[in-house]
Every structure is written in C-alpha cells, then in structure tokens.
Design a protein around this motif. Structure first.
Motif, short mmCIF file in Angstrom:
data_model
loop_
_atom_site.label_atom_id
_atom_site.label_comp_id
_atom_site.label_asym_id
_atom_site.label_seq_id
_atom_site.Cartn_x
_atom_site.Cartn_y
_atom_site.Cartn_z
N TRP A 1 -11.74 -2.24 1.45
CA TRP A 1 -11.03 -1.14 2.08
C TRP A 1 -11.67 -0.89 3.44
CZ3 TRP A 1 -6.84 1.67 0.31
CH2 TRP A 1 -6.45 1.43 -1.02
N TYR B 1 -1.01 -6.27 -5.29
CA TYR B 1 -0.97 -7.59 -4.67
C TYR B 1 -0.23 -8.56 -5.59
CZ TYR B 1 -4.87 -8.61 -7.84
OH TYR B 1 -5.66 -8.77 -8.95
N GLN C 1 0.84 -1.20 0.00
CA GLN C 1 0.00 0.00 0.00
C GLN C 1 0.87 1.25 0.00
OE1 GLN C 1 -2.99 -0.10 3.08
NE2 GLN C 1 -3.59 2.03 2.80
N CYS D 1 -6.10 -1.08 2.75
CA CYS D 1 -6.60 -2.00 1.75
C CYS D 1 -6.35 -3.43 2.25
CB CYS D 1 -5.94 -1.78 0.40
SG CYS D 1 -4.15 -2.05 0.37
N CYS E 1 -2.89 0.23 -3.99
CA CYS E 1 -2.47 -1.06 -3.46
C CYS E 1 -2.14 -2.01 -4.59
CB CYS E 1 -3.55 -1.66 -2.56
SG CYS E 1 -3.67 -0.82 -0.98
N GLY F 1 -2.89 -4.27 3.82
CA GLY F 1 -1.78 -3.37 3.56
C GLY F 1 -1.38 -2.67 4.85
#
Lengths: 115, 115
Positions: free
Chosen positions: A35, A25, A6, A90, A23, A106
């Motif tokens: 969120w 991943y 994040q 997030c 963010c 995050g």
C-alpha cells in the motif's frame, strides 16, 4: 490485462474512526501486495506491504488484512487522524519470473479525516 | 534516505513540441520507472528500465519513449506532445527485484500541461 480493483474512490471519516479500503485482484501469480500513501504535492510512499503467506500485518495504526481464497486485501487505519488525510493506493506484483519489479496499482482512494 | 529528483515541478508546452522529462536517483538503483497519474485512473506505467540502455514498455507506452544512458538518470520523451498527454508524471526507482526490502521510491512529480 492484469487489474487491481480498489474501492471506495473516496472516503470521509471523523477523527478516531476506522476507515477501510478494499482491493481485489485477478492474477493468482501476484504474491506481493503493498500500500502506498500520497499526500498532496508529493509522490507516493510505501506505507505497508504483505505477502500472501500471512492473513494480517500491523504496523502502528495501519493493518493489512489478506484473504487469499477471495483474492482480496484491505487496509484498516485505527484511530484515524486528520494527518492521515491522503490518497491511498493498493498495488500488487508477482515476484516470479522476469518482470518481478512491475507493480499494478489500484485507482486510489482519497481519504479525508475530519477533526 | 533515497532521493528521486524530477527536474521540473511544473511544465507548460505546446502541441507538437518534443518534451523531455528528467529524473535522477541517488541510491544506485537498477530499476527506474515512469508513470502517469490521472484523476480516477490511478498510476499507469509508461516505461521502465532495469539497467543502463535497457527498457521495456509498460501499459501505456504509445506516444512516449525513454532514454537511460547512465544508471542514475532516466528520461521520458514525448516525441510530439498532444493535449491528451497533459498529466502528472511520476518517476520511481527501486533495487532489482520486488519485495519488502525493495520498494519503489517516487519523486514528487512533474505536472505537465500541453496547450
């Protein structure tokens, strides 16, 4: 280890501005992206969530944008207000398999909206 | 509204003590979670439970244990408290599974200081 990265760590905007929190991943099995919003002295609370079958979701002044190919998603706050000042997290999880209730968070973004 | 109640907002203990953090939820949720929140590190999962007497390790279980004797109550135990366990501890609960209808609901946290 599964990660959600994040950025930025902190963000200051003027009232009416549009802060954007990003963010990214790694785990392609993630299929649920919420969120959470946390005010000082309170626990986090779900703000908005998206699944990867849509590229955007709006709820009031809050919008999630999702880019599946880039494995990125972001939160936009339209017409930001001082009352939006909070920490935003997030998160991601996979709804497949046995551990479908585990969220990976995050590290958070501290948002300050100046009057 | 779902209510997740953590028994203490602030707690001060000494190194080596056995510490109990208690969490109660009132919505008959199957899942319960313990996280710790540290500045710059976000929320990290310590343990979670998906049923009475069932538990699974999260990402940072070392030095902790949990107990879930009743569906509504989930306890975090620091077997021998150390200064590096000084942190904010957050409890959460959710319905079985993960999705839009099953967000995690958080308590307001226990700020634990180990001296």
């Amino acid at each position: 280890q599964q990660q959600v990265k994040q950025s930025p760590q902190s963000l200051i905007v003027q009232k009416g501005g549009i802060p954007i929190i990003n963010c990214a991943y790694e785990n392609t099995a993630f299929d649920y992206f919420p969120w959470y919003q946390q005010f000082p002295g309170k626990g986090p609370a779900l703000l908005i969530a998206i699944r990867p079958d849509v590229s955007e979701k709006k709820e009031g002044r809050f919008t999630i944008s999702f880019n599946k190919s880039a494995k990125q998603f972001s939160l936009h706050i339209m017409d930001s207000q001082p009352g939006d000042s909070a920490t935003y997290f997030c998160a991601a999880s996979s709804t497949l398999g046995g551990s479908n209730y585990k969220l990976t968070f995050g590290k958070g973004t501290l948002l300050t909206v100046n009057p | 509204d779902v209510k997740v109640t953590q028994s203490s907002r602030y707690l001060v203990k000494r190194t080596g003590e056995k510490v109990f953090l208690e969490c109660v939820q009132d919505m008959d949720h199957e899942n319960m979670f313990w996280y710790r929140q540290d500045p710059g590190l976000g929320l990290r999962l310590i343990y979670f439970s998906y049923d009475v007497k069932m538990k699974e390790k999260g990402d940072i279980p070392e030095g902790y244990s949990v107990s879930r004797e009743k569906k509504e109550r989930f306890s975090l135990i620091l077997e021998s408290a150390s200064t590096n366990q000084t942190s904010m501890y957050l409890c959460a609960s959710s319905l079985l599974g993960q999705g839009f209808d099953q967000p995690q609901h958080f308590g307001d946290g226990t700020r634990l200081s180990i001296l």
